[in-house]
Design a protein around this motif. Structure first.
Motif, PDB file in Angstrom:
ATOM      1  N   GLY A   1       4.512 -10.040  -7.683  1.00 18.74           N
ATOM      2  CA  GLY A   1       4.683  -9.703  -9.104  1.00 18.74           C
ATOM      3  C   GLY A   1       5.990  -8.966  -9.265  1.00 18.74           C
ATOM      4  N   GLU A   2       6.139  -8.323 -10.401  1.00 18.10           N
ATOM      5  CA  GLU A   2       7.417  -7.645 -10.642  1.00 18.10           C
ATOM      6  C   GLU A   2       7.431  -6.244 -10.051  1.00 18.10           C
ATOM      7  OE1 GLU A   2       8.342  -7.658 -14.772  1.00 18.10           O
ATOM      8  OE2 GLU A   2       8.628  -9.831 -14.832  1.00 18.10           O
ATOM      9  N   GLU A   3       6.261  -5.651  -9.931  1.00 12.54           N
ATOM     10  CA  GLU A   3       6.196  -4.262  -9.462  1.00 12.54           C
ATOM     11  C   GLU A   3       5.477  -4.178  -8.121  1.00 12.54           C
ATOM     12  OE1 GLU A   3       7.618  -1.735 -10.941  1.00 12.54           O
ATOM     13  OE2 GLU A   3       8.340  -3.016 -12.579  1.00 12.54           O
ATOM     14  N   VAL A   4       5.609  -3.021  -7.464  1.00 10.45           N
ATOM     15  CA  VAL A   4       4.830  -2.765  -6.253  1.00 10.45           C
ATOM     16  C   VAL A   4       3.431  -2.336  -6.688  1.00 10.45           C
ATOM     17  CG1 VAL A   4       4.617  -1.335  -4.194  1.00 10.45           C
ATOM     18  CG2 VAL A   4       6.872  -2.086  -4.951  1.00 10.45           C
ATOM     19  N   THR A   5       2.448  -3.177  -6.372  1.00  9.99           N
ATOM     20  CA  THR A   5       1.063  -2.899  -6.783  1.00  9.99           C
ATOM     21  C   THR A   5       0.129  -3.203  -5.615  1.00  9.99           C
ATOM     22  OG1 THR A   5       0.775  -5.159  -7.499  1.00  9.99           O
ATOM     23  CG2 THR A   5       1.509  -3.601  -9.172  1.00  9.99           C
ATOM     24  N   GLY A   6      -1.160  -3.220  -5.921  1.00  5.63           N
ATOM     25  CA  GLY A   6      -2.137  -3.607  -4.911  1.00  5.63           C
ATOM     26  C   GLY A   6      -1.863  -5.004  -4.369  1.00  5.63           C
ATOM     27  N   ALA A   7      -1.277  -5.867  -5.208  1.00  2.00           N
ATOM     28  CA  ALA A   7      -0.940  -7.220  -4.749  1.00  2.00           C
ATOM     29  C   ALA A   7       0.094  -7.155  -3.629  1.00  2.00           C
ATOM     30  CB  ALA A   7      -0.416  -8.050  -5.909  1.00  2.00           C
ATOM     31  N   THR A   8       1.061  -6.215  -3.764  1.00  3.25           N
ATOM     32  CA  THR A   8       2.068  -6.049  -2.718  1.00  3.25           C
ATOM     33  C   THR A   8       1.404  -5.626  -1.412  1.00  3.25           C
ATOM     34  OG1 THR A   8       3.356  -5.088  -4.521  1.00  3.25           O
ATOM     35  CG2 THR A   8       4.338  -5.065  -2.323  1.00  3.25           C
ATOM     36  N   LEU A   9       0.454  -4.697  -1.547  1.00  5.90           N
ATOM     37  CA  LEU A   9      -0.239  -4.211  -0.356  1.00  5.90           C
ATOM     38  C   LEU A   9      -0.923  -5.371   0.362  1.00  5.90           C
ATOM     39  CD1 LEU A   9      -1.140  -1.726   1.285  1.00  5.90           C
ATOM     40  CD2 LEU A   9      -3.133  -1.592  -0.184  1.00  5.90           C
ATOM     41  N   GLY A  10      -1.605  -6.228  -0.400  1.00  6.75           N
ATOM     42  CA  GLY A  10      -2.277  -7.383   0.190  1.00  6.75           C
ATOM     43  C   GLY A  10      -1.305  -8.283   0.924  1.00  6.75           C
ATOM     44  N   ARG A  11      -0.150  -8.535   0.310  1.00  2.00           N
ATOM     45  CA  ARG A  11       0.837  -9.412   0.943  1.00  2.00           C
ATOM     46  C   ARG A  11       1.429  -8.784   2.202  1.00  2.00           C
ATOM     47  NH1 ARG A  11       3.330 -13.300  -3.398  1.00  2.00           N
ATOM     48  NH2 ARG A  11       1.377 -13.607  -4.512  1.00  2.00           N
ATOM     49  N   PHE A  12       1.744  -7.495   2.106  1.00  4.55           N
ATOM     50  CA  PHE A  12       2.315  -6.823   3.281  1.00  4.55           C
ATOM     51  C   PHE A  12       1.303  -6.781   4.412  1.00  4.55           C
ATOM     52  CE2 PHE A  12       6.351  -4.351   2.277  1.00  4.55           C
ATOM     53  CZ  PHE A  12       6.746  -5.286   1.341  1.00  4.55           C
ATOM     54  N   PHE A  13       0.035  -6.635   4.034  1.00  8.07           N
ATOM     55  CA  PHE A  13      -1.010  -6.610   5.047  1.00  8.07           C
ATOM     56  C   PHE A  13      -1.069  -7.955   5.775  1.00  8.07           C
ATOM     57  CE2 PHE A  13      -5.527  -7.401   6.121  1.00  8.07           C
ATOM     58  CZ  PHE A  13      -5.684  -6.407   7.068  1.00  8.07           C
ATOM     59  N   GLY A  14      -1.085  -9.035   5.000  1.00 10.04           N
ATOM     60  CA  GLY A  14      -1.116 -10.370   5.603  1.00 10.04           C
ATOM     61  C   GLY A  14       0.087 -10.607   6.506  1.00 10.04           C
ATOM     62  N   LEU A  15       1.242 -10.161   6.000  1.00 10.06           N
ATOM     63  CA  LEU A  15       2.483 -10.298   6.769  1.00 10.06           C
ATOM     64  C   LEU A  15       2.369  -9.528   8.086  1.00 10.06           C
ATOM     65  CD1 LEU A  15       5.116 -11.669   5.841  1.00 10.06           C
ATOM     66  CD2 LEU A  15       5.959  -9.428   5.170  1.00 10.06           C
ATOM     67  N   HIS A  16       1.889  -8.289   7.964  1.00 12.11           N
ATOM     68  CA  HIS A  16       1.900  -7.374   9.108  1.00 12.11           C
ATOM     69  C   HIS A  16       0.889  -7.761  10.176  1.00 12.11           C
ATOM     70  CE1 HIS A  16       3.049  -3.523  10.893  1.00 12.11           C
ATOM     71  NE2 HIS A  16       1.789  -3.341  11.216  1.00 12.11           N
ATOM     72  N   VAL A  17      -0.275  -8.264   9.774  1.00  7.56           N
ATOM     73  CA  VAL A  17      -1.318  -8.503  10.779  1.00  7.56           C
ATOM     74  C   VAL A  17      -1.485  -9.974  11.142  1.00  7.56           C
ATOM     75  CG1 VAL A  17      -2.552  -6.470   9.975  1.00  7.56           C
ATOM     76  CG2 VAL A  17      -3.288  -8.724   9.228  1.00  7.56           C
TER      77      VAL A  17
ATOM     78  N   TRP B   1      -0.558   3.319   2.134  1.00  5.27           N
ATOM     79  CA  TRP B   1      -0.531   3.482   0.679  1.00  5.27           C
ATOM     80  C   TRP B   1      -0.361   4.947   0.298  1.00  5.27           C
ATOM     81  CZ3 TRP B   1       0.687  -0.123  -2.526  1.00  5.27           C
ATOM     82  CH2 TRP B   1       0.434   0.001  -3.896  1.00  5.27           C
ATOM     83  N   ASN B   2       0.608   5.600   0.929  1.00  6.26           N
ATOM     84  CA  ASN B   2       0.926   6.968   0.542  1.00  6.26           C
ATOM     85  C   ASN B   2       2.217   6.989  -0.267  1.00  6.26           C
ATOM     86  OD1 ASN B   2       2.892   6.676   2.489  1.00  6.26           O
ATOM     87  ND2 ASN B   2       1.761   7.817   4.034  1.00  6.26           N
ATOM     88  N   GLN B   3       2.535   8.169  -0.761  1.00  4.80           N
ATOM     89  CA  GLN B   3       3.642   8.319  -1.689  1.00  4.80           C
ATOM     90  C   GLN B   3       4.971   7.835  -1.095  1.00  4.80           C
ATOM     91  OE1 GLN B   3       2.949   8.762  -4.565  1.00  4.80           O
ATOM     92  NE2 GLN B   3       4.233  10.208  -5.690  1.00  4.80           N
ATOM     93  N   ARG B   4       5.246   8.267   0.131  1.00  9.26           N
ATOM     94  CA  ARG B   4       6.508   7.878   0.789  1.00  9.26           C
ATOM     95  C   ARG B   4       6.573   6.370   0.946  1.00  9.26           C
ATOM     96  NH1 ARG B   4       9.202  11.595   4.440  1.00  9.26           N
ATOM     97  NH2 ARG B   4       9.557   9.827   5.783  1.00  9.26           N
ATOM     98  N   ALA B   5       5.455   5.801   1.398  1.00 12.06           N
ATOM     99  CA  ALA B   5       5.429   4.366   1.647  1.00 12.06           C
ATOM    100  C   ALA B   5       5.650   3.597   0.358  1.00 12.06           C
ATOM    101  CB  ALA B   5       4.087   3.981   2.255  1.00 12.06           C
ATOM    102  N   PHE B   6       5.018   4.075  -0.698  1.00 15.71           N
ATOM    103  CA  PHE B   6       5.125   3.385  -1.976  1.00 15.71           C
ATOM    104  C   PHE B   6       6.585   3.299  -2.423  1.00 15.71           C
ATOM    105  CE2 PHE B   6       5.252   3.459  -6.615  1.00 15.71           C
ATOM    106  CZ  PHE B   6       4.498   2.338  -6.896  1.00 15.71           C
ATOM    107  N   PHE B   7       7.279   4.453  -2.358  1.00 22.39           N
ATOM    108  CA  PHE B   7       8.661   4.434  -2.837  1.00 22.39           C
ATOM    109  C   PHE B   7       9.600   3.746  -1.856  1.00 22.39           C
ATOM    110  CE2 PHE B   7       6.866   7.502  -5.734  1.00 22.39           C
ATOM    111  CZ  PHE B   7       7.371   7.019  -6.915  1.00 22.39           C
ATOM    112  N   ALA B   8       9.314   3.875  -0.557  1.00 24.30           N
ATOM    113  CA  ALA B   8      10.133   3.162   0.434  1.00 24.30           C
ATOM    114  C   ALA B   8      10.052   1.661   0.167  1.00 24.30           C
ATOM    115  CB  ALA B   8       9.658   3.484   1.839  1.00 24.30           C
ATOM    116  N   THR B   9       8.865   1.191  -0.169  1.00 18.39           N
ATOM    117  CA  THR B   9       8.686  -0.235  -0.412  1.00 18.39           C
ATOM    118  C   THR B   9       9.359  -0.660  -1.706  1.00 18.39           C
ATOM    119  OG1 THR B   9       6.588  -0.081   0.721  1.00 18.39           O
ATOM    120  CG2 THR B   9       6.957  -2.045  -0.592  1.00 18.39           C
ATOM    121  N   LYS B  10       9.266   0.224  -2.702  1.00 14.74           N
ATOM    122  CA  LYS B  10       9.936  -0.066  -3.969  1.00 14.74           C
ATOM    123  C   LYS B  10      11.437  -0.258  -3.734  1.00 14.74           C
ATOM    124  CE  LYS B  10       9.184   1.564  -8.525  1.00 14.74           C
ATOM    125  NZ  LYS B  10       8.051   1.474  -9.403  1.00 14.74           N
ATOM    126  N   VAL B  11      12.029   0.708  -3.018  1.00 20.58           N
ATOM    127  CA  VAL B  11      13.466   0.657  -2.774  1.00 20.58           C
ATOM    128  C   VAL B  11      13.806  -0.534  -1.867  1.00 20.58           C
ATOM    129  CG1 VAL B  11      15.391   1.880  -1.726  1.00 20.58           C
ATOM    130  CG2 VAL B  11      13.713   3.139  -3.068  1.00 20.58           C
TER     131      VAL B  11
END
Lengths: 372, 159
Positions: A189-205, A157-167
């Motif tokens: 949802g429509e934006e990259v938010t904490g919900a995105t982090l939760g989903r990516f976490f589930g996906l990743h682990v 959840w750093n700046q680079r990661a946030f924008f990389a995920t957005k793009v």
């Protein structure tokens, strides 16, 4: 005085090993399993070093699982605490920096070795009938390592990661028909938010490791069942000059030594160049200058940068994405199109495509890396 | 360096050929190196798994509330550092405090006003109002805390 094997150092250990083996063999007939492992031979040619990359990828996958499980002990998957928990791992937990750096570095090496593995199978024509499904599962694994890289990148959840995920998710959103659906499901949802982090976490682990374990298992089973493909150069030799080596235990011993060396090398790299963390993601801050994807996405990134705004009626970006997807599909379907059999020297022109693809990928990556 | 391969003299009992001694030295060196390496892998992992000690959370003295907050024949749980504490106001109006950690398996205990005992719901352990274990599985009395009054305010500290 010549020693009988029973009195040799380790004789007692060997005796116990034999007893243990017999205990299992009486119950589960594992001698047949050993035979199954033994029947695979590795052809020896000038290109035999290429055979190590599949094993390297497998080893690095295991390193990913082990270091990943360790990181899970301290990582907190929430937009409020993810960055702080990674910072905690890097700064406070004993050897946390080492575990995270090992995870990051071996992930990069894993992707590199999977790519080298893919191209060696291509150039050796090892994907041909009857090994179509081995190629298909391997292709699936390539997709999975990219998905692992993409999803894991967001987790600090750093700046680079946030924008990389957005793009990155925006690119998926460009896909015709399923784009919007994929984007919403991935972002939660429509934006990259904490919900995105939760989903990516589930996906990743959870989801990706499950799929990867299945595919790796299938991939290895197919290779073991069919044995290794014999390259044309090896088959061209008169039978008495063909050299090969049993996979078990001879080749495996070489694998083990190489894995040992690689683990040490990655650890050394992790010590001198630990993984960075950067600044915490700020959803309402501007994208930092010089932001770029990881090296394995640079070629795609560069292609998209070169696309004009519009090509005819559709957006240039969409054309680029579709073109890359078709290229991927062509790679996937390769064994179903190249119907030649093992050792068939025809279709040398495929090498031209292979060389062009490798050169193109390297060039695009370099350009993507140095360009503004 | 050349080493004679066979120093045995005809007629004498043959000794260990030097090559086997060299082999054993190599075995030992390899074994030691391997286990040293293994240690260098296992040590960071074990250290990593043990969390570093955080700042000492255990405050020595806690303000629990005012005297009027505690009715007769009641128990109130409060935080004593990282552990729960319990403040009992006995039927006679006396204030007593304990760590609310059952000495059996560390469940958090509660006050049972109908019986006038401190009760652990996990395995039906009972303590009297001195914190002494009186029935059920608890092996030891509860850890007592000191209650101090400053004016109307109730403070509890580690005894």
């Amino acid at each position: 005085m010549s020693r009988s094997p029973d009195h040799a150092p380790g004789g007692l250990g060997r005796l116990w090993a034999q007893r243990l083996f017999d205990w299992f063999d009486r119950r589960y007939q594992i001698a047949g399993l050993i035979e199954f492992l033994r029947h695979k031979d590795v052809p020896i040619t000038g290109m035999s070093f290429l055979y190590y990359f599949g094993g390297i990828a497998l080893f690095l996958f295991v390193v990913q699982v082990v270091t990943g499980v360790l990181l899970l002990m301290y990582y907190v998957p929430s937009a409020d605490q993810a960055y702080e928990s990674v910072h905690n791992i890097m700064a406070k937990i004993h050897f946390g920096w080492l575990i995270r750096s090992l995870h990051a570095w071996s992930a990069n090496l894993l992707i590199l070795s999977v790519m080298i593995h893919l191209f060696s199978v291509f150039f050796l024509r090892a994907y041909r009938n009857p090994r179509e499904l081995t190629w298909a599962t391997g292709f699936g694994l390539l997709g999975l390592v990219f998905a692992f890289g993409f999803s894991g990148y967001l987790l600090p959840w750093n700046q680079r990661a946030f924008f990389a995920t957005k793009v990155g998710t925006d690119i998926l959103g460009q896909l015709p028909v399923v784009g919007t659906f994929l984007l919403t499901v991935l972002r939660g949802g429509e934006e990259v938010t904490g919900a995105t982090l939760g989903r990516f976490f589930g996906l990743h682990v959870a989801i990706l490791p499950g799929l990867a374990t299945l595919l790796v298992g299938g991939h290895l089973l197919l290779i073991q069942r069919q044995g290794m493909s014999h390259p044309a150069a090896w088959l061209k030799q008169p039978p008495e000059q063909r050299r090969s080596m049993p996979f078990f235990p001879n080749f495996l011993a070489r694998d083990l030594l190489l894995w040992f060396l690689i683990l040490n090398a990655v650890a050394a790299v992790a010590v001198f160049w630990p993984a960075e963390l950067g600044d915490k993601a700020d959803p309402f801050g501007a994208a930092p200058a010089g932001i770029k994807p990881e090296w394995y996405f640079l070629s795609q990134y560069q292609v998209l940068k070169w696309m004009p705004a519009r090509i005819g009626p559709i957006s240039g970006e969409r054309v680029g994405i579709l073109a890359m997807m078709f290229a991927g599909l062509a790679v996937f379907l390769l064994p179903f199109c190249d119907r030649a059999v093992e050792g068939d020297p025809r279709r040398r022109w495929l090498d031209f495509f292979g060389v062009a693809a490798v050169t193109g990928l390297i060039l695009l990556t370099v350009v993507g890396y140095v360009s503004q | 360096m050349s080493v004679p391969n066979d120093r045995s003299v005809p007629g004498e009992a043959p000794t260990d050929p030097p090559s086997s001694v060299r082999r054993r030295i190599l075995d030992v060196l390899l074994g030691v190196s391997f286990f040293t390496w293994l240690g260098s892998v296992v040590y960071p992992v074990v250290r990593y798994l043990l969390p570093p000690e955080g700042p000492a959370l255990e405050q020595r003295t806690i303000r629990v509330g005012e005297v009027k907050d505690f009715k007769k024949n009641s128990g109130t749980l409060f935080r004593m550092g990282a552990k729960p504490g319990i403040l009992i106001c006995t039927p006679s109006g006396e204030l007593r405090a304990f760590l609310a950690v059952c000495t059996h398996l560390q469940c958090t205990v509660q006050y049972k006003p109908d019986e006038g005992v401190i009760w652990c719901a996990c395995h039906n352990g009972r303590y009297n109002l001195q914190g002494i274990n009186i029935s059920g599985p608890p092996p030891r009395p509860l850890t007592p805390l000191q209650v101090k009054l400053k004016g109307n305010e109730v403070y509890v500290s580690l005894a």
